[in-house]
Motif scaffolding. Structure first.
Motif, PDB file in Angstrom:
ATOM      1  N   ALA A 499       0.830  -1.210   0.000  1.00 45.25           N
ATOM      2  CA  ALA A 499       0.000   0.000   0.000  1.00 45.25           C
ATOM      3  C   ALA A 499       0.863   1.259   0.000  1.00 45.25           C
ATOM      4  O   ALA A 499       0.585   2.222  -0.734  1.00 45.25           O
ATOM      5  CB  ALA A 499      -0.934  -0.007   1.203  1.00 45.25           C
ATOM      6  N   ASP A 500       1.921   1.277   0.821  1.00 45.88           N
ATOM      7  CA  ASP A 500       2.802   2.452   0.864  1.00 45.88           C
ATOM      8  C   ASP A 500       3.474   2.671  -0.490  1.00 45.88           C
ATOM      9  O   ASP A 500       3.530   3.794  -1.004  1.00 45.88           O
ATOM     10  CB  ASP A 500       3.865   2.276   1.946  1.00 45.88           C
ATOM     11  CG  ASP A 500       3.301   2.441   3.345  1.00 45.88           C
ATOM     12  OD1 ASP A 500       2.192   3.005   3.467  1.00 45.88           O
ATOM     13  OD2 ASP A 500       3.952   1.993   4.309  1.00 45.88           O
ATOM     14  N   PHE A 501       3.981   1.593  -1.065  1.00 46.22           N
ATOM     15  CA  PHE A 501       4.663   1.710  -2.349  1.00 46.22           C
ATOM     16  C   PHE A 501       3.684   2.150  -3.439  1.00 46.22           C
ATOM     17  O   PHE A 501       3.994   3.012  -4.271  1.00 46.22           O
ATOM     18  CB  PHE A 501       5.310   0.375  -2.713  1.00 46.22           C
ATOM     19  CG  PHE A 501       6.132   0.417  -3.973  1.00 46.22           C
ATOM     20  CD1 PHE A 501       7.211   1.271  -4.086  1.00 46.22           C
ATOM     21  CD2 PHE A 501       5.821  -0.398  -5.053  1.00 46.22           C
ATOM     22  CE1 PHE A 501       7.974   1.314  -5.242  1.00 46.22           C
ATOM     23  CE2 PHE A 501       6.569  -0.371  -6.207  1.00 46.22           C
ATOM     24  CZ  PHE A 501       7.654   0.490  -6.312  1.00 46.22           C
ATOM     25  N   ALA A 502       2.490   1.571  -3.445  1.00 45.37           N
ATOM     26  CA  ALA A 502       1.477   1.936  -4.443  1.00 45.37           C
ATOM     27  C   ALA A 502       1.110   3.407  -4.325  1.00 45.37           C
ATOM     28  O   ALA A 502       0.878   4.086  -5.342  1.00 45.37           O
ATOM     29  CB  ALA A 502       0.237   1.060  -4.275  1.00 45.37           C
ATOM     30  N   ARG A 503       1.046   3.922  -3.100  1.00 45.55           N
ATOM     31  CA  ARG A 503       0.692   5.323  -2.902  1.00 45.55           C
ATOM     32  C   ARG A 503       1.751   6.249  -3.505  1.00 45.55           C
ATOM     33  O   ARG A 503       1.425   7.262  -4.141  1.00 45.55           O
ATOM     34  CB  ARG A 503       0.520   5.615  -1.409  1.00 45.55           C
ATOM     35  CG  ARG A 503       0.010   7.026  -1.122  1.00 45.55           C
ATOM     36  CD  ARG A 503      -0.409   7.210   0.321  1.00 45.55           C
ATOM     37  NE  ARG A 503       0.710   7.011   1.242  1.00 45.55           N
ATOM     38  CZ  ARG A 503       0.863   5.921   2.015  1.00 45.55           C
ATOM     39  NH1 ARG A 503      -0.037   4.945   1.974  1.00 45.55           N
ATOM     40  NH2 ARG A 503       1.899   5.811   2.827  1.00 45.55           N
ATOM     41  N   TYR A 504       3.020   5.902  -3.332  1.00 46.38           N
ATOM     42  CA  TYR A 504       4.090   6.721  -3.901  1.00 46.38           C
ATOM     43  C   TYR A 504       4.091   6.649  -5.430  1.00 46.38           C
ATOM     44  O   TYR A 504       4.264   7.657  -6.110  1.00 46.38           O
ATOM     45  CB  TYR A 504       5.447   6.272  -3.359  1.00 46.38           C
ATOM     46  CG  TYR A 504       5.791   6.876  -2.022  1.00 46.38           C
ATOM     47  CD1 TYR A 504       6.482   8.078  -1.941  1.00 46.38           C
ATOM     48  CD2 TYR A 504       5.419   6.259  -0.836  1.00 46.38           C
ATOM     49  CE1 TYR A 504       6.799   8.644  -0.719  1.00 46.38           C
ATOM     50  CE2 TYR A 504       5.719   6.812   0.402  1.00 46.38           C
ATOM     51  CZ  TYR A 504       6.412   8.015   0.457  1.00 46.38           C
ATOM     52  OH  TYR A 504       6.714   8.574   1.673  1.00 46.38           O
ATOM     53  N   VAL A 505       3.906   5.445  -5.973  1.00 44.01           N
ATOM     54  CA  VAL A 505       3.926   5.287  -7.427  1.00 44.01           C
ATOM     55  C   VAL A 505       2.730   5.978  -8.067  1.00 44.01           C
ATOM     56  O   VAL A 505       2.798   6.444  -9.208  1.00 44.01           O
ATOM     57  CB  VAL A 505       3.956   3.786  -7.807  1.00 44.01           C
ATOM     58  CG1 VAL A 505       3.839   3.591  -9.312  1.00 44.01           C
ATOM     59  CG2 VAL A 505       5.237   3.137  -7.304  1.00 44.01           C
ATOM     60  N   ALA A 506       1.631   6.084  -7.335  1.00 38.83           N
ATOM     61  CA  ALA A 506       0.429   6.725  -7.878  1.00 38.83           C
ATOM     62  C   ALA A 506       0.613   8.222  -8.057  1.00 38.83           C
ATOM     63  O   ALA A 506      -0.112   8.850  -8.845  1.00 38.83           O
ATOM     64  CB  ALA A 506      -0.768   6.444  -6.972  1.00 38.83           C
TER      65      ALA A 506
END
Length: 694
Positions: A499-506
């Motif tokens: 979730a943290d990584f997805a938030r940054y990539v988004a």
């Protein structure tokens, strides 16, 4: 120079040398850990991967301490208590192995040497290298290691490699006239591998040359029945042709002296006679020059099956095109490996370096590489025959032309000669070539994208956060290349949540920073396409305007980034550029050609999120770009007013997503007014803040 002694062995039970004797690691977990580290010798192995390999039965809250303890005990077992060889890294562990210190490395070096000697027309040295390589084997590879998924895959790869080297050695021995000596070994191998056609070819040739014509035909008959019963297919064309030549008692098949002489005295690069009597590359061996297949390979089963079918049908050339990062090269290499049995004349891979600007191969350079791969001297009669349609060595061969810039780069090579099939990959479609079959490659499906993450990062970790995983693959545009970069980052950062990584990539402004792994990045891959425009490498128009159109395409790309819409029409692009629709259409197609846009219809295009993020980084005038976006907003306001009543609903449905995005950017309120007032805008925008003046 004396080669350093081997310290570790994996071509059999896993062992290490303590200075006096070969010693096995007694504990199963430590043995498995050593095996995984050796298979990745001198490379970092992420802790997450080691967790999955050693404790595949499920996650544990103590798995970090379990791994650290296992490493500590392995160090003690191999005499490395100070950790000078088994190194601790921030995200995992690395086993330092000196050059020549692993039997697998020694084996691969000898195999490469044997293939080089064989291609150089030196079969005696090739035989010596192949024999030495096979002598390093002590049984099944990794024989005493628990069969995890990666160990099973590597073990299968090594077994296949061993069998291929055995075939190469037998081919050299037949070419040297030693067919009688190898008959017992051939018969045993055919019995152990009854579907291996090359072994049957060698056995048929050896039997015929020892005066056993009936037995040679019996080998073919047995294989024919087996393939028909088991797979419902016939033997390959080379075997059928060999059977016919045996029936006809072709004198070239039985001319041992001529074969032996051709192999031993031919100069490097000259064609010689193969085991079956047909002209071939030196030492009767076909080149096997395909890159190693990369894993995991997911989501392309139907495309792979289709490619293999097309190649098996004898299509002269198949071209795969698609945007940057869509996995064209991976698919082409996988198809070439899968169809290798259809091309006994060899398989060759040529990187055309189409996105490398001035470093791209010229057509004549590509032909030189192809000729050298088949052991043919440029300017020879064989080279002339290859260029004019005779084909190499009289047996079907496959040439993969990877990363082609445009049709001009390979036009002189195509259409293929009757003996060669070409498999081409490019970002833009290859046009103007007869006999070419096209396959367009796009992104993966959402399920395949998540499957790729699961295989690389670990299923438990991805499955624990399904919503975040779905968001991440969307932010990666379902691009295999972007997904692999994301998976690699997650795999090497076990403390990051999905979730943290997805938030940054988004986040658009940092997406490209996070989709990178060392020297490999999505930004660089996309910039290679932009450089094709900036460098003016497209084929010139007859009126010399291609350079100007490419410059306009760069401007269009930047403005599309500021417009920030997933789908754009030719009409909207023309307004954005202040050009005619015809010119906008040509510019859009140019962006498709270099792999930055995807064509959805004749007048509608998709702009991937990552491309839009890169576009906003390009140099340009912010004022002019903002003005261009305002023109688009005004255009839609006018279009909404111009829609007749009966057609308004259809137009609204077609443009709803664009309207929803443009209303918040309407600083005059003209678009909101044209769309029917506040009530409508609230419905399409979903937010009262969309109406607030800024």
């Amino acid at each position: 120079m004396r080669q350093p002694p081997v310290k570790y062995r994996v071509l059999g039970p896993v062992e290490y040398h303590d200075g006096e004797n070969w010693v096995a690691v007694k504990a199963a977990k430590q043995r498995a850990l050593l095996a995984v580290l050796l298979l990745n010798a001198n490379h970092l192995v992420p802790a997450q991967q080691l967790h999955s390999e050693l404790w595949s039965d499920g996650s544990s809250s103590h798995v970090g301490s379990l791994l650290a303890g296992c490493v500590w005990r392995l160090r003690a077992a191999i005499g490395d208590s100070e950790g000078k060889s088994l190194l601790t890294r921030p995200t995992g562990y690395q086993l330092a192995v000196p050059s020549g210190g692993l039997d697998l490395h020694a084996y691969e070096s000898l195999v490469a040497s044997g293939r080089t000697q064989r291609a150089s027309g030196n079969p005696v040295e090739a035989l010596r290298s192949f024999s030495a390589a096979l002598d390093l084997w002590r049984g099944a590879p990794l024989a005493d290691v628990a069969l995890t998924s990666s160990i099973m895959a590597e073990s299968a790869r090594l077994e296949e490699s061993r069998l291929a080297v055995m075939e190469a050695k037998l081919g050299v021995q037949i070419a040297l006239g030693a067919h009688e000596d190898i008959l017992p070994e051939l018969k045993l191998l055919v019995a152990q591998h009854p579907l291996r056609e090359r072994l049957h070819e060698y056995l048929m040739t050896a039997l015929y040359r020892t005066g056993q014509q009936a037995e040679a035909l019996g080998v073919y008959r047995d294989l024919h029945h087996l393939l028909a019963d088991e797979l419902g297919i016939d033997p390959s064309r080379p075997l059928r042709e060999l059977q016919q030549r045996i029936l006809e008692e072709d004198p070239r098949l039985n001319d041992d002296g001529a074969v032996h002489q051709a192999v031993t005295v031919s100069a490097p690069g000259e064609p010689v006679v193969s085991a079956s009597g047909a002209a071939a590359v030196p030492a009767g061996a076909a080149p096997r020059l395909l890159p190693r297949q990369r894993a995991p390979f997911v989501g392309r089963t139907s495309e792979l099956d289709g490619l293999v079918r097309l190649l098996s049908e004898g299509r002269p050339a198949v071209a795969i095109h698609g945007p940057a990062g869509s996995g064209k090269s991976v698919l082409a290499v996988a198809a070439a490996h899968a169809a290798a049995g259809e091309f006994p004349g060899g398989q060759v891979h040529v990187d055309m370096r189409g996105t490398a600007g001035g470093s791209a191969l010229r057509p004549e350079q590509a032909m030189e590489v192809i000729l050298a791969s088949f052991g043919i001297e440029p300017g020879s009669g064989e080279a002339a025959a290859l260029r004019t349609g005779a084909g190499p060595a009289g047996r079907r061969a496959l040439v993969v032309l990877d990363n082609v810039r445009d049709s001009a780069q390979i036009r002189e090579l195509l259409p293929a000669t009757p003996g060669i099939s070409f498999l081409v990959t490019s970002r833009s479609p290859i046009a103007g070539t007869d006999g070419l079959t096209h396959l367009r490659l796009g992104g993966l499906t959402e399920s395949a994208s998540i499957d790729l993450l699961r295989r690389s990062v670990g299923a438990p970790r991805v499955d624990a956060e399904p919503a975040a995983a779905a968001e991440l693959v969307r932010s990666c545009d379902y691009s295999p290349f972007a997904l692999r970069l994301a998976a690699d980052r997650l795999a090497t950062r076990p403390d990051w949540t999905v979730a943290d990584f997805a938030r940054y990539v988004a986040e658009p402004h940092q997406r490209l920073d996070f989709l990178a792994d060392g020297d490999v990045s999505l930004r660089d891959s996309l910039m290679a396409s932009v450089r094709l425009l900036a460098g003016g490498t497209g084929e010139s128009d007859t009126d010399g305007r291609s350079g100007g159109r490419d410059a306009a395409a760069v401007t269009a790309l930047r403005r599309l980034g500021f417009l920030d819409r997933t789908v754009v029409t030719v009409e909207a692009l023309a307004v954005l550029l202040g050009s005619s629709e015809g010119e906008a259409h040509r510019i859009a197609e140019r962006l498709v050609d270099v792999g930055l846009l995807e064509s959805l219809a004749i007048d509608r295009y998709r702009v991937p999120q990552s491309v839009r993020a890169l576009a906003r980084e390009l140099a340009g005038s912010d004022r002019e770009d903002a003005e261009a976006v305002r023109r688009v907003v005004d255009h839609y306001a006018g279009a909404a007013q111009d829609q007749p009543g009966p057609a308004h609903g259809a137009w609204d449905r077609a443009e709803r997503e664009t309207l929803r995005a443009l209303v918040p950017r309407d600083r005059t309120g003209a678009l909101a007014e044209s769309l029917g007032g506040t009530r409508y805008v609230l419905r399409v925008s979903g937010s009262r803040s969309a109406l607030m003046p800024s």
